[in-house]
Design an enzyme around this catalytic site. Structure first.
Site, short mmCIF file in Angstrom:
data_model
loop_
_atom_site.label_atom_id
_atom_site.label_comp_id
_atom_site.label_asym_id
_atom_site.label_seq_id
_atom_site.Cartn_x
_atom_site.Cartn_y
_atom_site.Cartn_z
N GLU A 111 -10.77 -133.32 -18.65
CA GLU A 111 -10.23 -132.77 -19.38
C GLU A 111 -8.89 -131.71 -18.80
O GLU A 111 -9.02 -130.60 -19.06
CB GLU A 111 -11.01 -131.95 -20.31
CG GLU A 111 -12.04 -132.78 -21.17
CD GLU A 111 -12.57 -132.06 -22.43
OE1 GLU A 111 -12.93 -130.92 -22.20
OE2 GLU A 111 -12.97 -132.75 -23.29
N ASP B 79 -20.49 -136.44 -26.32
CA ASP B 79 -20.26 -135.16 -26.31
C ASP B 79 -20.97 -134.38 -27.42
O ASP B 79 -20.14 -133.73 -28.22
CB ASP B 79 -18.85 -134.92 -26.51
CG ASP B 79 -18.25 -133.37 -26.21
OD1 ASP B 79 -18.98 -132.83 -25.74
OD2 ASP B 79 -16.97 -133.13 -26.59
N GLU C 70 -21.11 -126.73 -31.71
CA GLU C 70 -19.66 -127.27 -31.91
C GLU C 70 -19.50 -128.10 -32.98
O GLU C 70 -18.69 -128.03 -33.60
CB GLU C 70 -19.36 -127.50 -30.44
CG GLU C 70 -18.00 -128.14 -30.44
CD GLU C 70 -17.53 -128.69 -28.97
OE1 GLU C 70 -18.38 -128.52 -28.28
OE2 GLU C 70 -16.45 -129.44 -28.93
O1 GCW Z 1 -16.92 -130.79 -26.16
C1 GCW Z 1 -15.80 -130.71 -25.35
C2 GCW Z 1 -15.38 -129.14 -25.88
C3 GCW Z 1 -14.46 -128.39 -24.97
C4 GCW Z 1 -15.31 -128.03 -23.79
C5 GCW Z 1 -15.65 -129.44 -23.24
C6 GCW Z 1 -16.65 -129.74 -21.89
C7 GCW Z 1 -15.40 -126.36 -22.36
O2 GCW Z 1 -14.47 -129.71 -27.08
O3 GCW Z 1 -14.38 -127.23 -25.62
O4 GCW Z 1 -14.87 -127.30 -22.89
O5 GCW Z 1 -16.21 -130.29 -24.31
O6 GCW Z 1 -17.84 -129.60 -22.10
O7 GCW Z 1 -16.32 -129.43 -20.80
#
Ligand code: GCW
Length: 714
Positions: free
Chosen positions: A327, A401, A429
């Site tokens: 990311e 995720d 989340e």
């Molecule tokens: O799910 C995603 C989240 C990000 C997060 C990422 C991760 C910390 O939207 O906010 O960043 O995963 O786990 O690295």
């Protein structure tokens, strides 16, 4: 009416209304979480406890033993409604004797030798003992921190009103590293945090110590959590600057007596000079180099020096958590190096101090595979055996995720030579933030008990993580924390239960969700049997309900972009851009992502016979139906309904469950703390409204494609 009262006014009113009564019940002390010891209400038990617990004997003095003694003194005073006296006689009847191996008299040691061996480095023994003058209770361990944990265990028995006549408890953790991961930024914002600002007041540290640091450590110690990663995995390199390390050291000093070590998230670009301006997350670091190539000698010596400085300040520093080449975060891939080369470079410099690296596997480079869920496996499995012995690879529970429900991440079982540290997410989340009441233990148990068949039948996720399947040299579990500086710590009172449940499962993953719920309810809301049974029922079905009104039948990632709270099934940025339509693949003919052997073949990453079970439409569990298969709208599900009707049915059922929770909660008004009653009631009202939005938005969107009437009775 309700809304006119502000929070302090409710408290004040409540206090006045009780101030004159005979036995005032104070409003719940929010700061104490599940540790606000209240007078035992069961009279015969109260008498029994009072009779058995007259004297406290603390065998030695250390910071940790002081904490254990103070906790017991305070706990017993509040639970029993009177002070216990202090004693020094190890043989006194009706006493509670606490001590670590080195401080116990020979007479006691001889009696608990075997149990102490079984308790290991971190565990404890709580045992009834016959002394020449009567009975006493021992809380003993090999180390002081074990005594502290045993003290919390003992107090929990009283809080949940258990008999203490003949105790014979030996408890030790099944997993070695039990960590909370905070996604807290240095500006005190919290990534995916829904409970206020970060607990860590960087601007005040190290000079000013917020008393909440102690409360936080105490709560974690009561669960046996033994490590904390303080900062976000999207790490700001500044955390490694000397001025921040001093602040970190102050927290480490506070947490140490509670048996909690500090870890930090490290930014892979840290050695690079800040003069180098990159885009967003690849900003320059804090060093003076022009590269962070893990094979560069200057880079290696930069890390060596930095790690040396850390250990000067924090001799028991735990190590680094790293999000790299993920990311937009920098990582070894930027230099054509592998994840193993990156992780090993850090592992080498931490190794002499006993530190570890937790290297996250949350990567999804689009070049690796068109199916995002397959990518981490394809990058990491070939690296098995290439990591140093003090490196964990840290995968999330599912391959995507933290969705409301995913199949197990296929990496578990596929890396027998690399200890895998399971990453769970406490902060909700994708599960309604701190607005929805969702008890996560049943979800975690579903993962933990899932049989991967990695080494034949019985290779559950839990037995991989705890090392029993592959004999890992170290074992670990991490939970992304749901805490913030909100008065109630977690935003939603019931989210405290997820913190509690994570800690309990990290210690002993064989505990059931019901047992954990019962403990938490008893400790947090009291032991009234109606409260216990009603709240347990609410909690136990809450996750399944959330799956139903958000992503039933294996749907996933149809949340609003970035925010991840409400639904946005129409979100479309082109197929390969992983927005809702990429995942649900709904069209006029059907719905679902074909990951079976005729599609992306993600099923091939699982072990046989799981692979075949997922691959075959008829044997694939319906919970994962649309995760692995694309089916026509008329496809018959096991209920006999078409997939369209089943979707309607589940969306409605999920929302109805929230309405039931509201009714149940209302019925408890006379039995629970009025402040908690009010605030949870307000959360539930919003929960209900928003679950309805999920149902209506998703069904309306999918209906446009299915062309079928929405069925269901509300
Ligand atoms: O799910 C995603 C989240 C990000 C997060 C990422 C991760 C910390 O939207 O906010 O960043 O995963 O786990 O690295």
């Amino acid at each position: 009416m309700r809304k006119q009262f502000s929070f302090p006014i409710i408290l004040t009113l409540f206090w006045f209304s009780h101030a004159g009564s005979m036995a005032p019940t104070p409003a719940k002390e929010w700061t104490d979480l599940w540790l606000d010891y209240r007078l035992v209400s069961n009279q015969p038990l109260l008498q029994e406890y009072r009779y058995n617990l007259k004297v406290l004997v603390v065998s030695s003095h250390s910071e940790t033993m002081e904490l254990a003694g103070a906790e017991l003194r305070r706990g017993l005073r509040l639970l029993l409604g009177r002070e216990v006296s202090e004693g020094t006689d190890f043989e006194a009847a009706n006493s509670l004797v606490i001590g670590a191996r080195g401080a116990l008299p020979q007479s006691i040691l001889a009696e608990v030798q075997q149990e102490l061996n079984a308790a290991g480095q971190e565990g404890y023994v709580v045992k009834t003992r016959a002394t020449p003058r009567g009975k006493s209770i021992l809380i003993v361990a090999n180390h002081d921190v074990g005594v502290l944990r045993g003290a919390f265990h003992f107090l929990r028995l009283l809080q949940t009103q258990q008999a203490i006549r003949a105790l014979a408890i030996v408890s030790h953790p099944r997993i070695q590293y039990r960590l909370l991961n905070h996604w807290d930024n240095l500006d005190r914002s919290v990534e995916r945090g829904y409970a206020g600002k970060s607990l860590w007041k960087w601007e005040e540290l190290p000079g000013t110590i917020d008393p909440r640091y102690h409360d936080y450590a105490r709560a974690n110690a009561s669960l046996g959590i033994n490590g904390v990663v303080l900062n976000n995995v999207n790490a700001n390199p500044d955390i490694l600057k000397p001025e921040y390390l001093k602040k970190v050291a102050a927290l480490a000093d506070i947490f140490r007596p509670y048996g909690i070590r500090i870890f930090l998230s490290a930014n892979f670009s840290s050695p690079i000079s800040e003069k180098f301006e990159f885009e967003a997350r690849r900003r320059g670091g804090i060093g003076d180099l022009s590269t962070s190539d893990p094979l560069d000698l200057h880079v290696r010596s930069w890390w060596k020096n930095t790690v040396g400085e850390i250990y000067q300040l924090i001799p028991d520093f735990g190590g680094f958590l790293v999000k790299a080449s993920s990311e937009g975060m920098p990582g070894p891939n930027d230099y054509g190096r592998t994840h193993a080369e990156g992780a090993n470079m850090l592992a080498e410099v931490l190794e002499p101090y006993g530190g570890i690296v937790m290297w996250r596997s949350f990567v999804y480079d689009a070049d690796v595979d068109p199916d995002r869920t397959k990518r981490a496996y394809k990058e990491f499995v070939p690296l098995d055996g290439k990591f140093h012995s003090n490196v964990f690879v840290q995968p999330k529970n599912g391959p995507l995720d933290f969705q409301p429900r995913e199949p197990v991440n296929p990496l578990f079982g596929a890396m027998p030579k690399t200890p895998l540290m399971l990453e769970l997410q406490l902060t909700q989340e994708y599960l309604g933030h701190s607005t929805h009441l969702v008890y996560l233990a049943p979800m975690w148990k579903e993962y933990l008990e899932f049989d991967t068949h990695a080494n034949g039948a019985g290779s559950t996720l839990a037995s991989i993580v705890d090392g029993s399947v592959h004999g890992y040299p170290m074992t670990g579990i991490a939970g992304v924390a749901n805490t913030g500086d909100d008065r109630n710590w977690t935003g939603h009172f019931f989210a405290q239960a997820n913190w509690y449940a994570f800690g309990r499962l990290a210690w002993d993953h064989t505990l059931s969700s019901e047992e954990i719920a019962d403990e938490w309810i008893g400790m947090s809301l009291g032991n009234d049997t109606t409260v216990l049974s009603t709240v347990r029922k609410m909690m136990m079905g809450s996750w399944e309900a959330c799956v139903k009104y958000m992503t039933p039948l294996g749907l996933h990632h149809i949340m609003q972009e970035h925010f991840h709270y409400g639904p946005e099934p129409s979100l479309d940025k082109g197929r390969e851009d992983w927005t809702s339509v990429y995942y649900h693949r709904a069209g006029t003919t059907g719905i679902g992502y074909n990951r079976n052997s005729s599609g992306s073949n993600a099923v091939s990453q699982y072990f046989s016979p799981v692979r075949e079970r997922f691959d075959d439409l008829t044997s694939c569990p319906e919970e994962y139906l649309l995760w692995f298969h694309h089916v026509p709208w008329d496809y018959r599900t096991k209920s006999g309904r078409t997939v369209w009707d089943e979707l309607c049915h589940r969306y409605h059922a999920g929302v109805k469950y929230v309405a039931h929770m509201q009714e149940n909660w209302r019925s408890l008004q006379p039995r629970v703390d009025p402040v908690v009653f009010e605030l949870v009631g307000e959360k539930l009202a919003q929960h209900y409204r928003d679950a309805g939005i999920w149902r209506d938005t998703c069904l309306t969107y999918f209906q446009r494609l299915s062309g079928k009437p929405i069925v269901g009775d509300d």
